[in-house]
Structures are given as structure tokens and as C-alpha cells.
Design a protein around this motif. Sequence first.
Motif, PDB file in Angstrom:
ATOM      1  N   ILE A  88       0.856  -1.180   0.000  1.00 23.29           N
ATOM      2  CA  ILE A  88       0.000   0.000   0.000  1.00 23.29           C
ATOM      3  C   ILE A  88       0.895   1.235   0.000  1.00 23.29           C
ATOM      4  O   ILE A  88       1.919   1.272   0.678  1.00 23.29           O
ATOM      5  N   THR A  89       0.539   2.211  -0.820  1.00 26.38           N
ATOM      6  CA  THR A  89       1.341   3.432  -0.957  1.00 26.38           C
ATOM      7  C   THR A  89       0.620   4.589  -0.283  1.00 26.38           C
ATOM      8  O   THR A  89      -0.544   4.844  -0.588  1.00 26.38           O
ATOM      9  N   PRO A  90       1.278   5.292   0.638  1.00 21.85           N
ATOM     10  CA  PRO A  90       0.607   6.410   1.310  1.00 21.85           C
ATOM     11  C   PRO A  90       0.338   7.566   0.353  1.00 21.85           C
ATOM     12  O   PRO A  90       1.094   7.805  -0.593  1.00 21.85           O
ATOM     13  N   GLN A  91      -0.729   8.268   0.608  1.00 23.54           N
ATOM     14  CA  GLN A  91      -1.084   9.462  -0.161  1.00 23.54           C
ATOM     15  C   GLN A  91      -0.156  10.614   0.203  1.00 23.54           C
ATOM     16  O   GLN A  91       0.641  10.530   1.142  1.00 23.54           O
TER      17      GLN A  91
ATOM     18  N   TRP B  59      -1.395   2.509   8.651  1.00 28.77           N
ATOM     19  CA  TRP B  59      -1.190   1.203   8.007  1.00 28.77           C
ATOM     20  C   TRP B  59      -0.325   0.285   8.868  1.00 28.77           C
ATOM     21  O   TRP B  59      -0.502  -0.943   8.839  1.00 28.77           O
ATOM     22  N   ILE B  60       0.608   0.847   9.637  1.00 22.25           N
ATOM     23  CA  ILE B  60       1.375   0.019  10.579  1.00 22.25           C
ATOM     24  C   ILE B  60       0.417  -0.601  11.598  1.00 22.25           C
ATOM     25  O   ILE B  60       0.455  -1.804  11.883  1.00 22.25           O
ATOM     26  N   GLY B  61      -0.464   0.245  12.142  1.00 24.04           N
ATOM     27  CA  GLY B  61      -1.436  -0.255  13.115  1.00 24.04           C
ATOM     28  C   GLY B  61      -2.389  -1.272  12.521  1.00 24.04           C
ATOM     29  O   GLY B  61      -2.725  -2.275  13.168  1.00 24.04           O
ATOM     30  N   LEU B  62      -2.810  -1.064  11.283  1.00 23.28           N
ATOM     31  CA  LEU B  62      -3.705  -1.995  10.604  1.00 23.28           C
ATOM     32  C   LEU B  62      -3.045  -3.363  10.451  1.00 23.28           C
ATOM     33  O   LEU B  62      -3.669  -4.401  10.709  1.00 23.28           O
ATOM     34  N   ALA B  63      -1.785  -3.376  10.036  1.00 23.34           N
ATOM     35  CA  ALA B  63      -1.075  -4.646   9.851  1.00 23.34           C
ATOM     36  C   ALA B  63      -0.982  -5.409  11.168  1.00 23.34           C
ATOM     37  O   ALA B  63      -1.232  -6.627  11.214  1.00 23.34           O
ATOM     38  N   ALA B  64      -0.657  -4.697  12.245  1.00 22.65           N
ATOM     39  CA  ALA B  64      -0.505  -5.365  13.542  1.00 22.65           C
ATOM     40  C   ALA B  64      -1.835  -5.923  14.036  1.00 22.65           C
ATOM     41  O   ALA B  64      -1.923  -7.081  14.468  1.00 22.65           O
ATOM     42  N   MET B  65      -2.902  -5.126  13.969  1.00 20.66           N
ATOM     43  CA  MET B  65      -4.206  -5.529  14.510  1.00 20.66           C
ATOM     44  C   MET B  65      -4.831  -6.689  13.746  1.00 20.66           C
ATOM     45  O   MET B  65      -5.557  -7.501  14.316  1.00 20.66           O
TER      46      MET B  65
ATOM     47  N   SER C   1      -9.321   4.848  13.265  1.00 21.44           N
ATOM     48  CA  SER C   1      -9.011   3.913  14.354  1.00 21.44           C
ATOM     49  C   SER C   1     -10.139   2.911  14.534  1.00 21.44           C
ATOM     50  O   SER C   1      -9.899   1.708  14.717  1.00 21.44           O
ATOM     51  N   LEU C   2     -11.370   3.390  14.471  1.00 19.11           N
ATOM     52  CA  LEU C   2     -12.523   2.494  14.570  1.00 19.11           C
ATOM     53  C   LEU C   2     -12.591   1.558  13.369  1.00 19.11           C
ATOM     54  O   LEU C   2     -12.994   0.391  13.486  1.00 19.11           O
ATOM     55  N   LEU C   3     -12.187   2.068  12.207  1.00 16.35           N
ATOM     56  CA  LEU C   3     -12.147   1.242  11.003  1.00 16.35           C
ATOM     57  C   LEU C   3     -11.146   0.101  11.172  1.00 16.35           C
ATOM     58  O   LEU C   3     -11.425  -1.059  10.825  1.00 16.35           O
ATOM     59  N   ILE C   4      -9.981   0.402  11.738  1.00 15.32           N
ATOM     60  CA  ILE C   4      -8.973  -0.633  11.989  1.00 15.32           C
ATOM     61  C   ILE C   4      -9.508  -1.653  12.998  1.00 15.32           C
ATOM     62  O   ILE C   4      -9.340  -2.865  12.829  1.00 15.32           O
ATOM     63  N   ALA C   5     -10.173  -1.156  14.039  1.00 20.25           N
ATOM     64  CA  ALA C   5     -10.770  -2.066  15.024  1.00 20.25           C
ATOM     65  C   ALA C   5     -11.784  -2.986  14.354  1.00 20.25           C
ATOM     66  O   ALA C   5     -11.829  -4.196  14.627  1.00 20.25           O
ATOM     67  N   ALA C   6     -12.617  -2.437  13.466  1.00 15.29           N
ATOM     68  CA  ALA C   6     -13.646  -3.232  12.787  1.00 15.29           C
ATOM     69  C   ALA C   6     -13.032  -4.282  11.875  1.00 15.29           C
ATOM     70  O   ALA C   6     -13.550  -5.407  11.767  1.00 15.29           O
ATOM     71  N   LEU C   7     -11.913  -3.942  11.206  1.00 13.78           N
ATOM     72  CA  LEU C   7     -11.261  -4.902  10.312  1.00 13.78           C
ATOM     73  C   LEU C   7     -10.652  -6.070  11.083  1.00 13.78           C
ATOM     74  O   LEU C   7     -10.448  -7.149  10.524  1.00 13.78           O
ATOM     75  N   SER C   8     -10.367  -5.855  12.367  1.00 14.68           N
ATOM     76  CA  SER C   8      -9.798  -6.935  13.181  1.00 14.68           C
ATOM     77  C   SER C   8     -10.863  -7.699  13.954  1.00 14.68           C
ATOM     78  O   SER C   8     -10.584  -8.756  14.521  1.00 14.68           O
TER      79      SER C   8
END
Length: 436
Positions: free
Chosen positions: A16-19, A245-251, A394-401
Motif C-alpha cells: 500500500i502506498t501512502p497518499q 497502516w502500521i497499526g492496521l497490519a498489527a491488529m 481507528s474504529l475502522l482498523i478495530a472493525a477490520l480486526s
Amino acid sequence: MGTFQIEGGHKLQGEITPQGAKNEALQILCAVLLTDKKVTINNIPDIIDVNKLIDLLGNLGVKIQKKKQGSFIFQADDVDVNYLQSEQFKKDGRGLRGSIMIVGPLLARFGKGYIPKPGGDKIGRRRLDTHFEGFIKLGAEFRYNKEEHFYGVEAKKLKGAYMLLDEASVTGTANIVMAAVMAEGTTTIYNAACEPYLQQLCKMLNKMGAKISGIGSNMLTIEGVEKLGGCEHTMLPDMIEIGSWIGLAAMTQSELTIKNVSWDDLGLIPNVFKKLGITIERSGDDIHIPAHTDGYEIQNFIDGSILTISDAPWPGFTPDLLSIILVVATQARGEVLIHQKMFESRLFFVDKLIDMGAKIILCDPHRATVIGHDFKSKLKATTMTSPDIRAGVSLLIAALSAKGTSTIHNIEQIDRGYENIDKRLRAIGAKITRVS
């Protein structure tokens, strides 16, 4: 009002490439008002807040030409200063906090700048005193219409001055710098913000002919010039998105590669995530996050006391990533105290995480203690509403996990800061759908 439906619990995979950086864009775009020459800006993110500012510049009379996706040519050679007094401007300016930064360049070039009380995130008190105290030090007269919440500054000629800012405000520093570059004489700004995005603004202004020294420090010295020319500028990747994205990968215990992150401009961000036990590997200018199949463990301080992660002005840890850190900690081994010093309402979104099963004690508006689950108990899907940009993602990352299908309303808040986030997440395997 838009909605995301997210089926959680899936492993992600890929790159994934950051904007381009949102917070840099809001400064850089305002700087085009300082010259009547063409200014080319590359890597502009296609997000609501930035697009609103581009529309505002167009309404001011700035000529805007799109070269390609993310690249625009701006020319402010026919600015309609009268627009600043119109009812339309009062409406347009209120919808975007970044609109405050048009005041400095307008004051420098045209001798006046006006702005309605800006909008933006509802994350606590975000005062404008630093901006206007700086303009007054440069010789401007300040006025404020309480009935309409309308601010104004005017000056026949700005004159350089020494000033000690009452806080290291990023937008305040940017605004004062843009006013001072064409002031008569020398301006010294002490306790200036020194974030990479502010450094980028100063470097761009120097390319346009400004004389700014001390870039990267908390003391800027500006030798005023009579006029500025055009230039081409490319924006940095968005460090807040990189941290997301770091947090997303970990969660999600996923293996992800984050491309072209501009490592040298990330400051403490990689190290803070490492303190949560997350493995971050550098590969050229990319970040590789391996799948944390065995979880991750929070470090204690060397005396054995509980880790505290807090925000601070740069080069301290950015407040925009504390929400991400908090969510990531909910599945760590161990405990951490999150201390949000700079804004008093940013932690109120934790009630939604508690509803999902997270172990969080909200101590007060500034502090929350998180006891991690170590993935032994997954978060549960729920329905929630995004209160602001950073809490929303942050809530989106929580939901994906989480286990099950979650619904997030008011996703316009997320769209304000993240470009095509649902499409980009689907490309790495996320099950996310946008519903009107």
C-alpha cells in the motif's frame, strides 16, 4: 451520510502506498497566493479537506490547471480580494479549518486578510490567538466581529519583528511565516513549530525567492523580500496514514509493505510502534510489517513501570496517531497508559471500543489505560459513528480486526483525511463496502 460495512477477521496481504500529506497540503496550497507566477504542486491527496481548499482558492480567482492525478498548476495573478467580504466566503471558510492559513499570504501580498471562524474536527479547543498575535507583532491591525465570528487583519506595510510564540502551533507558525516572507526587515520566530511539513513549506518558499534560515529548528529567521516567484514542489507522503497502516497490519496480524514512506521524515513514529512490540523492518524507503501471528508485547520502562505514550509538538510524537496507538494496544500483551496532552476530547471515542470488548479505563479527558487482550479475545463487531478523522480510521482498523460485520456511519469524517480508503483496502484483501 455515508456508511462503511466491514466484515472483520480477514488477513490482509500486499503493498500500500501512502497518499500525499494532508497537513502539508493545507499549508502549501495557501502559499500559492504569495505570487502571481505559476506554482506546480505534485502529490496532492484527493481528499475532502484538500479539495475544499482548492475550491476556495478557485473562488478567490486563482487559476487552477490539473496536469494529472495529484498534480496541479496554480496561478494567483487575478485574485478577487472582494470575495473575502462576501456571504459565500463566510460559508465556504467555515467548512474547513485549514482555511485560516490563507490569511497570512493575503495579508503579505494584499495588505488584508479575513476569515470566518473555521470548522474542522471537534476534538477540543483549537484557538487562533497565536496566528493573530503574530500578525499584530508584524504591524497588522486586528478586528473581530463577534456577531458573525469573523476575523480580520489589515496593514499597509508589514515590518519584521522578534516574536516568542505562546505555543508551537503548526498552522500558526505557517501562517506567520507566510506573512513575514514579504515583510520589511527581519523577522525572528522563536518557539516555532518544526514539523517536516512546516519544513517543506519553508523550503518551497525559499525556492520561490524567500530567505528563511533555521529550517528544522524552533527558531526561524526570515529576511523579507519584495516579491516571490513560481516554483515546483512535491509533497511528502502522509506520516499519519503510514502510522495507520502500521497499526492496521498489527491488529489484523497481516503482512504488509508500505511503499515510499520517506523514512527520514517519520521521526519517533517507528520507534513508538516498536515499543508496543510491533516488528518494523526497513527495506530501502519502504516499511515491511511481518504477520504478527504470535501477537506483540508492550515494553515496560526500564525500571519496570507501565509504559506511557503521550503526544508533544514535533519532534515529539504526533497527537494524530495516539488514537491508532490506543486501538493497537487493545490486542497487545501488557498494559499502556495513553496520555493525550494537546486536545481534551480526542479520547472520547473509546466508549465505542469498550462496546466492542476492549479493556480500557478512561481516566479523564486526557488519559486512558489499555489492558491488551493478546488476541485471546477478539473485538466484537458493532455499529458506530465516526466522530473525527483520526478516531474514524481507528474504529475502522478495530472493525477490520473484529469478529463479525461492523457498520461505521458518518464516514465523511474519514474521507476528509484518507483518499479512496475503501478501494485501497480492498486491494489488499479487506472486506469493506461503501453504502450511501
